[in-house]
Design a protein around this motif. Structure first.
Motif, PDB file in Angstrom:
ATOM      1  N   LEU A  60       0.811  -1.232   0.200  1.00 21.03           N
ATOM      2  CA  LEU A  60      -0.049   0.057   0.108  1.00 21.03           C
ATOM      3  C   LEU A  60       0.733   1.416   0.042  1.00 21.03           C
ATOM      4  O   LEU A  60       0.339   2.354  -0.285  1.00 21.03           O
ATOM      5  CB  LEU A  60      -0.992   0.111   1.151  1.00 21.03           C
ATOM      6  CG  LEU A  60      -2.049  -1.016   0.886  1.00 21.03           C
ATOM      7  CD1 LEU A  60      -2.896  -1.039   2.350  1.00 21.03           C
ATOM      8  CD2 LEU A  60      -3.159  -0.650   0.177  1.00 21.03           C
ATOM      9  N   ASP A  61       2.027   0.980   0.270  1.00 20.41           N
ATOM     10  CA  ASP A  61       2.968   2.222   0.505  1.00 20.41           C
ATOM     11  C   ASP A  61       3.351   2.917  -0.871  1.00 20.41           C
ATOM     12  O   ASP A  61       3.556   4.128  -1.172  1.00 20.41           O
ATOM     13  CB  ASP A  61       4.145   1.827   1.027  1.00 20.41           C
ATOM     14  CG  ASP A  61       4.879   0.577   0.592  1.00 20.41           C
ATOM     15  OD1 ASP A  61       4.172  -0.020   0.119  1.00 20.41           O
ATOM     16  OD2 ASP A  61       6.034   0.351   0.760  1.00 20.41           O
ATOM     17  N   LEU A  62       2.978   2.070  -2.157  1.00 16.48           N
ATOM     18  CA  LEU A  62       3.221   2.448  -3.486  1.00 16.48           C
ATOM     19  C   LEU A  62       1.999   3.628  -3.617  1.00 16.48           C
ATOM     20  O   LEU A  62       2.333   4.529  -4.669  1.00 16.48           O
ATOM     21  CB  LEU A  62       3.079   1.245  -4.392  1.00 16.48           C
ATOM     22  CG  LEU A  62       4.023   0.278  -4.231  1.00 16.48           C
ATOM     23  CD1 LEU A  62       3.734  -0.816  -5.111  1.00 16.48           C
ATOM     24  CD2 LEU A  62       5.416   0.667  -4.197  1.00 16.48           C
ATOM     25  N   TRP A  63       0.820   3.667  -3.150  1.00 15.81           N
ATOM     26  CA  TRP A  63      -0.006   4.548  -3.180  1.00 15.81           C
ATOM     27  C   TRP A  63      -0.028   5.664  -2.139  1.00 15.81           C
ATOM     28  O   TRP A  63      -0.465   6.745  -2.520  1.00 15.81           O
ATOM     29  CB  TRP A  63      -1.516   4.026  -3.373  1.00 15.81           C
ATOM     30  CG  TRP A  63      -1.816   3.218  -4.481  1.00 15.81           C
ATOM     31  CD1 TRP A  63      -2.174   3.697  -5.878  1.00 15.81           C
ATOM     32  CD2 TRP A  63      -1.744   1.681  -4.617  1.00 15.81           C
ATOM     33  NE1 TRP A  63      -2.365   2.562  -6.410  1.00 15.81           N
ATOM     34  CE2 TRP A  63      -2.025   1.223  -5.786  1.00 15.81           C
ATOM     35  CE3 TRP A  63      -1.437   0.976  -3.571  1.00 15.81           C
ATOM     36  CZ2 TRP A  63      -2.700   0.034  -6.435  1.00 15.81           C
ATOM     37  CZ3 TRP A  63      -1.493  -0.658  -4.035  1.00 15.81           C
ATOM     38  CH2 TRP A  63      -1.955  -0.962  -5.172  1.00 15.81           C
ATOM     39  N   MET A  64       0.519   5.247  -0.951  1.00 17.93           N
ATOM     40  CA  MET A  64       0.169   6.176   0.207  1.00 17.93           C
ATOM     41  C   MET A  64       1.242   7.011   0.715  1.00 17.93           C
ATOM     42  O   MET A  64       1.234   7.803   1.756  1.00 17.93           O
ATOM     43  CB  MET A  64      -0.278   5.096   1.350  1.00 17.93           C
ATOM     44  CG  MET A  64      -1.634   4.645   1.137  1.00 17.93           C
ATOM     45  SD  MET A  64      -2.395   3.814   2.243  1.00 17.93           S
ATOM     46  CE  MET A  64      -3.816   3.293   2.032  1.00 17.93           C
ATOM     47  N   THR A  65       2.694   6.681   0.277  1.00 15.71           N
ATOM     48  CA  THR A  65       3.765   7.544   0.927  1.00 15.71           C
ATOM     49  C   THR A  65       4.107   8.611  -0.313  1.00 15.71           C
ATOM     50  O   THR A  65       3.925   8.323  -1.291  1.00 15.71           O
ATOM     51  CB  THR A  65       4.848   6.647   1.060  1.00 15.71           C
ATOM     52  OG1 THR A  65       5.167   6.016  -0.128  1.00 15.71           O
ATOM     53  CG2 THR A  65       4.694   5.652   2.236  1.00 15.71           C
ATOM     54  N   ARG A  66       4.512   9.682   0.362  1.00 13.46           N
ATOM     55  CA  ARG A  66       4.887  10.818  -0.535  1.00 13.46           C
ATOM     56  C   ARG A  66       5.949  10.405  -1.697  1.00 13.46           C
ATOM     57  O   ARG A  66       5.531  10.841  -2.882  1.00 13.46           O
ATOM     58  CB  ARG A  66       5.364  12.003   0.351  1.00 13.46           C
ATOM     59  CG  ARG A  66       5.639  13.158  -0.365  1.00 13.46           C
ATOM     60  CD  ARG A  66       5.966  14.254   0.602  1.00 13.46           C
ATOM     61  NE  ARG A  66       4.781  14.983   1.266  1.00 13.46           N
ATOM     62  CZ  ARG A  66       4.895  15.874   2.094  1.00 13.46           C
ATOM     63  NH1 ARG A  66       5.944  16.464   2.602  1.00 13.46           N
ATOM     64  NH2 ARG A  66       3.693  16.083   2.746  1.00 13.46           N
ATOM     65  N   ALA A  67       7.124   9.703  -1.372  1.00 10.25           N
ATOM     66  CA  ALA A  67       8.193   9.449  -2.263  1.00 10.25           C
ATOM     67  C   ALA A  67       7.394   8.459  -3.330  1.00 10.25           C
ATOM     68  O   ALA A  67       7.671   8.874  -4.535  1.00 10.25           O
ATOM     69  CB  ALA A  67       9.235   8.717  -1.504  1.00 10.25           C
ATOM     70  N   TYR A  68       6.802   7.566  -3.146  1.00  4.41           N
ATOM     71  CA  TYR A  68       6.214   6.628  -4.259  1.00  4.41           C
ATOM     72  C   TYR A  68       4.906   7.762  -5.020  1.00  4.41           C
ATOM     73  O   TYR A  68       5.036   7.126  -6.284  1.00  4.41           O
ATOM     74  CB  TYR A  68       5.594   5.396  -3.718  1.00  4.41           C
ATOM     75  CG  TYR A  68       6.572   4.568  -3.485  1.00  4.41           C
ATOM     76  CD1 TYR A  68       7.173   3.951  -4.733  1.00  4.41           C
ATOM     77  CD2 TYR A  68       6.873   3.837  -2.184  1.00  4.41           C
ATOM     78  CE1 TYR A  68       8.391   2.996  -4.246  1.00  4.41           C
ATOM     79  CE2 TYR A  68       7.945   2.770  -2.285  1.00  4.41           C
ATOM     80  CZ  TYR A  68       8.505   2.536  -3.313  1.00  4.41           C
ATOM     81  OH  TYR A  68       9.523   1.419  -3.013  1.00  4.41           O
ATOM     82  N   GLN A  69       4.416   8.462  -4.330  1.00  4.92           N
ATOM     83  CA  GLN A  69       3.477   9.267  -5.127  1.00  4.92           C
ATOM     84  C   GLN A  69       4.190  10.172  -6.248  1.00  4.92           C
ATOM     85  O   GLN A  69       3.599  10.236  -6.957  1.00  4.92           O
ATOM     86  CB  GLN A  69       2.487  10.191  -4.180  1.00  4.92           C
ATOM     87  CG  GLN A  69       1.667   9.249  -3.371  1.00  4.92           C
ATOM     88  CD  GLN A  69       0.742  10.011  -2.317  1.00  4.92           C
ATOM     89  OE1 GLN A  69       1.200  11.260  -1.718  1.00  4.92           O
ATOM     90  NE2 GLN A  69      -0.001   9.498  -1.631  1.00  4.92           N
TER      91      GLN A  69
END
Length: 433
Positions: A222-231
């Motif tokens: 879920l970090d791929l959608w939810m963290t600033r760096a991946y966004q």
């Protein structure tokens, strides 16, 4: 087609969670609504943007299907000698970029790989591993069904010799070169220096029945959608400019956090990979991939379509692998393709975002032995993890990304710090001797 400027409006900011949100369902609903609003601010609908990606992916899938029908190998093969001499043909380079995967033939001499395999057997038997093995430390490989198939062993002479060898460093640099590592005045990673990322070994004996591993990918959950760096890394997917998405762009991918869990990888890997320690035929429970680097765009946008429940990301959640399935991604599954036959000393590589699986096998013919060594170029994220790796190496402990089993702490024959060469020291973040 690009969105008309008369339809564009200011893109709204995205909510982000740098640690796992307490209420996952609520966070998923919130981020999905925000992502849709951001895409729609471009003047396009989510469906229009997804259609752009779907057409691009469908063209790749059709190419792969046609190649198979012609009896051609989908996986590019590159001779190590050509990498060493800088003579890899241009069409082969283009094929690697297009497919995102390759086999390096003769990466190590066959006799060297077979000797490493024998050395690992001696190492684990000398230290009575089979008498003390307590079973899988996590459930990721729990379905493979042999005892054991994945050895939680990290610091054998064989593994360390391969990791710090000139031949491995040369191939890793070659692989890193496919990526755009500098942009916007930032050097996101050093393509000619790799972090020494320790991983396990697999030894699967003849006659094995193995359940394999289902289709999944490993860059995060879920970090791929939810963290600033991946966004930011996937900004072109989330702002409506999907045509500009480049799966080989490392921008913003080398410093951000990853949500913790039993399947996380603290390092940024340009390619995942393994080196064969035995000959393996293509129909004996081998690695398969969806050789379409752009498929991540499909995976990330698919949950935003209206047929997916609002609190669901196509079954992606924390502390589990990122699944790919017939239910949500049937187009991608059409391209799933196994590796060709490999010989001991060959190495196999696939883009870090790539969907992959391991086929099941019944009564396996021959051994199926590999050691996992990726390409993980030096960058802030990998430098931070190197501190944990150094401590694990010096104490014989399991590295931080893996279950804390620590079998090797008291083992004899472990690779020691005095045997590190310059590449090994650099890969651990140690000062030159």
């Amino acid at each position: 087609m690009t969105a008309g400027t008369d339809r564009q409006r200011a893109a709204p900011p995205l909510p982000h969670w740098e640690t796992v949100p307490e209420d996952l369902a609520a966070a998923i609903r919130e981020v999905k609504a925000a992502l849709r609003a951001r895409i729609e601010a471009s003047g396009r609908t989510v469906e229009e943007v997804f259609a752009v990606v779907e057409r691009r992916v469908a063209a790749r899938v059709a190419e792969i299907r046609a190649a198979k029908e012609r009896g051609e190998s989908v996986w590019p093969a590159v001779d190590y000698a050509d990498i060493e001499n800088g003579t890899v043909p241009a069409d082969r380079l283009a094929a690697v970029r297009r497919r995102g995967c390759l086999v390096v033939r003769g990466h190590f001499p066959r006799e060297q790989a077979l000797a490493w395999d024998a050395g690992i057997v001696d190492y684990v038997e000398r230290n009575r591993f089979f008498e003390t093995y307590a079973g899988p430390g996590d459930d990721f490989f729990g379905s493979v069904g042999s005892r054991p198939e994945i050895y939680p062993v990290y610091w054998s002479e064989a593994q360390m010799e391969a990791r710090q060898s000139d031949r491995m460093a040369r191939v890793q640099s070659f692989l890193n070169s496919f990526w755009k590592h500098t942009s916007d005045g930032v050097r996101w990673f050093d393509p000619d220096r790799d972090a020494l990322y320790p991983d396990r070994i697999r030894r699967r004996p003849p006659g094995t029945d193995s359940g394999g591993l289902g289709t999944h990918c490993d860059p995060g959950t879920l970090d791929l959608w939810m963290t600033r760096a991946y966004q930011r890394a996937f900004r072109h997917l989330f702002d409506g400019s999907a045509e500009r998405y480049d799966p080989w762009d490392a921008a913003h991918r080398t410093a951000g956090p990853q949500y913790p869990g039993s399947t996380m990888c603290s390092a940024f890997r340009t390619f995942q990979g393994w080196t064969a320690l035995s000959d393996m035929d293509h129909d004996q429970g081998v690695l398969h991939t969806v050789p379409v680097p752009e498929a991540m765009a499909y995976l990330l946008l698919r949950p935003l379509l209206s047929d997916v429940p609002e609190d669901d990301m196509c079954s992606v959640t924390v502390n589990r692998v990122f699944p790919a399935s017939e239910k949500w991604h049937p187009l991608l599954m059409e391209a799933l393709t196994g590796i060709p036959d490999v010989r001991a000393g060959d190495s196999v590589w696939w883009h870090c975002d790539m969907i992959h699986s391991v086929a099941p096998v019944t009564d396996q013919k021959g051994w199926g032995n590999v050691m996992y060594i990726p390409a993980a170029p030096w960058c802030p994220r990998n430098e931070a993890y190197a501190a944990q790796v150094r401590e694990a190496f010096l104490t014989g402990s399991s590295p931080g990304d893996f279950p804390g089993e620590h079998y090797e702490r008291a083992w004899t024959g472990r690779f020691t710090a005095d045997r590190l060469n310059a590449t090994g020291r650099r890969g651990l973040g140690l000062a030159e001797a």
